[in-house]
Design a protein around this motif. Structure first.
Motif, mmCIF file in Angstrom:
data_model
loop_
_atom_site.group_PDB
_atom_site.id
_atom_site.type_symbol
_atom_site.label_atom_id
_atom_site.label_comp_id
_atom_site.label_asym_id
_atom_site.label_seq_id
_atom_site.Cartn_x
_atom_site.Cartn_y
_atom_site.Cartn_z
ATOM 1 N N GLY A 43 0.812 -1.210 0.000
ATOM 2 C CA GLY A 43 0.000 0.000 0.000
ATOM 3 C C GLY A 43 0.847 1.262 0.000
ATOM 4 N N VAL A 44 2.023 1.162 -0.604
ATOM 5 C CA VAL A 44 2.992 2.264 -0.647
ATOM 6 C C VAL A 44 3.364 2.518 -2.096
ATOM 7 N N THR A 45 3.566 3.786 -2.420
ATOM 8 C CA THR A 45 4.039 4.152 -3.750
ATOM 9 C C THR A 45 5.369 4.875 -3.621
ATOM 10 N N PHE A 46 6.322 4.457 -4.439
ATOM 11 C CA PHE A 46 7.623 5.105 -4.503
ATOM 12 C C PHE A 46 7.571 6.049 -5.695
ATOM 13 N N VAL A 47 7.829 7.307 -5.457
ATOM 14 C CA VAL A 47 7.717 8.336 -6.484
ATOM 15 C C VAL A 47 9.091 8.954 -6.692
ATOM 16 N N GLY A 48 9.449 9.149 -7.946
ATOM 17 C CA GLY A 48 10.736 9.754 -8.261
ATOM 18 C C GLY A 48 10.725 10.336 -9.652
ATOM 19 N N HIS A 49 11.913 10.638 -10.142
ATOM 20 C CA HIS A 49 12.047 11.225 -11.465
ATOM 21 C C HIS A 49 13.209 10.556 -12.185
ATOM 22 N N LEU A 50 12.938 10.071 -13.379
ATOM 23 C CA LEU A 50 13.959 9.481 -14.234
ATOM 24 C C LEU A 50 14.477 10.601 -15.127
ATOM 25 N N ARG A 51 15.741 10.956 -14.929
ATOM 26 C CA ARG A 51 16.306 12.090 -15.656
ATOM 27 C C ARG A 51 17.781 11.838 -15.940
ATOM 28 N N GLU A 52 18.176 12.028 -17.196
ATOM 29 C CA GLU A 52 19.577 11.920 -17.614
ATOM 30 C C GLU A 52 20.221 10.610 -17.179
ATOM 31 N N GLY A 53 19.452 9.517 -17.273
ATOM 32 C CA GLY A 53 19.991 8.210 -16.932
ATOM 33 C C GLY A 53 20.075 7.933 -15.448
ATOM 34 N N HIS A 54 19.426 8.752 -14.630
ATOM 35 C CA HIS A 54 19.454 8.559 -13.185
ATOM 36 C C HIS A 54 18.031 8.584 -12.629
ATOM 37 N N LEU A 55 17.817 7.805 -11.601
ATOM 38 C CA LEU A 55 16.566 7.844 -10.865
ATOM 39 C C LEU A 55 16.793 8.756 -9.674
ATOM 40 N N ARG A 56 16.074 9.868 -9.627
ATOM 41 C CA ARG A 56 16.332 10.903 -8.628
ATOM 42 C C ARG A 56 15.098 11.179 -7.782
ATOM 43 N N GLU A 57 15.368 11.805 -6.652
ATOM 44 C CA GLU A 57 14.303 12.335 -5.788
ATOM 45 C C GLU A 57 13.269 11.281 -5.407
ATOM 46 N N VAL A 58 13.703 10.070 -5.095
ATOM 47 C CA VAL A 58 12.773 9.007 -4.735
ATOM 48 C C VAL A 58 12.260 9.246 -3.316
ATOM 49 N N ASP A 63 -0.448 4.858 -0.159
ATOM 50 C CA ASP A 63 -1.445 4.616 -1.199
ATOM 51 C C ASP A 63 -0.958 5.094 -2.561
ATOM 52 N N VAL A 64 -1.868 5.560 -3.389
ATOM 53 C CA VAL A 64 -1.550 6.025 -4.737
ATOM 54 C C VAL A 64 -1.647 7.549 -4.731
ATOM 55 N N PRO A 65 -0.601 8.243 -5.188
ATOM 56 C CA PRO A 65 -0.655 9.706 -5.175
ATOM 57 C C PRO A 65 -1.756 10.251 -6.079
ATOM 58 N N LEU A 73 4.164 2.201 -12.542
ATOM 59 C CA LEU A 73 4.254 0.748 -12.393
ATOM 60 C C LEU A 73 3.433 0.323 -11.183
ATOM 61 N N GLU A 74 2.782 -0.824 -11.290
ATOM 62 C CA GLU A 74 2.088 -1.449 -10.165
ATOM 63 C C GLU A 74 2.491 -2.904 -10.134
ATOM 64 N N LEU A 75 2.993 -3.346 -8.984
ATOM 65 C CA LEU A 75 3.413 -4.723 -8.814
ATOM 66 C C LEU A 75 3.583 -5.009 -7.334
ATOM 67 N N THR A 76 3.795 -6.266 -6.989
ATOM 68 C CA THR A 76 4.030 -6.588 -5.587
ATOM 69 C C THR A 76 5.455 -6.214 -5.209
ATOM 70 N N SER A 77 5.693 -6.101 -3.925
ATOM 71 C CA SER A 77 7.037 -5.759 -3.446
ATOM 72 C C SER A 77 8.047 -6.844 -3.839
ATOM 73 N N ASP A 78 7.663 -8.102 -3.742
ATOM 74 C CA ASP A 78 8.564 -9.193 -4.129
ATOM 75 C C ASP A 78 8.883 -9.150 -5.620
ATOM 76 N N ASP A 79 7.879 -8.824 -6.441
ATOM 77 C CA ASP A 79 8.118 -8.725 -7.882
ATOM 78 C C ASP A 79 9.027 -7.546 -8.210
ATOM 79 N N LEU A 80 8.911 -6.445 -7.478
ATOM 80 C CA LEU A 80 9.806 -5.302 -7.691
ATOM 81 C C LEU A 80 11.253 -5.710 -7.464
ATOM 82 N N ILE A 81 11.495 -6.397 -6.361
ATOM 83 C CA ILE A 81 12.857 -6.821 -6.051
ATOM 84 C C ILE A 81 13.365 -7.823 -7.083
ATOM 85 N N ALA A 82 12.531 -8.790 -7.460
ATOM 86 C CA ALA A 82 12.928 -9.776 -8.468
ATOM 87 C C ALA A 82 13.190 -9.116 -9.819
#
Length: 115
Positions: A43-58, A63-65, A73-82
């Motif tokens: 029930g958590v969303t990780f929000v960031g910005h993909l810029r110039e080949g980097h993932l920033r400001e995570v 919930d969902v912003p 992206l929406e997936l389970t935590s285990d699927d994210l890690i895998a």
């Protein structure tokens, strides 16, 4: 079920992978897009910005912003890690419904090459 901290660690590894990617992958990562990754089981969303080949400001939000990211992206935590660890094939997981991706067609094609 993975923890929020394990998911953040996986996103850190993704950011490192993007920063050290070869030219082909780096080209796909050169998007300038807002990115959200909703871990459905946490029930958590990780929000960031993909810029110039980097993932920033995570950052983590509950919930969902309200504001939708350009790439979501929406997936389970285990699927994210895998997925980040290379144990889950993005295209197969997406086709099987394990990953939901909301983005433009062009961004979807680019995202496939990042995982």
């Amino acid at each position: 079920m993975a923890t929020t901290e394990e998911c953040l660690s996986a996103l850190d590894r993704l950011a490192e992978n993007l920063a050290t990617a070869n030219e082909e992958l780096r080209g796909a990562a050169m998007l300038d897009r807002s990115l959200s990754c909703h871990a459905t089981d946490l029930g958590v969303t990780f929000v960031g910005h993909l810029r110039e080949g980097h993932l920033r400001e995570v950052r983590t939000v509950q919930d969902v912003p309200e504001r939708r990211a350009e790439i979501g992206l929406e997936l389970t935590s285990d699927d994210l890690i895998a997925l980040v660890d290379g144990r889950l094939n993005f295209a197969r997981a997406w086709a099987a419904g394990r990953i939901r991706l909301q983005a433009s067609l062009r961004d979807i094609l680019r995202m496939r090459s990042l995982f």
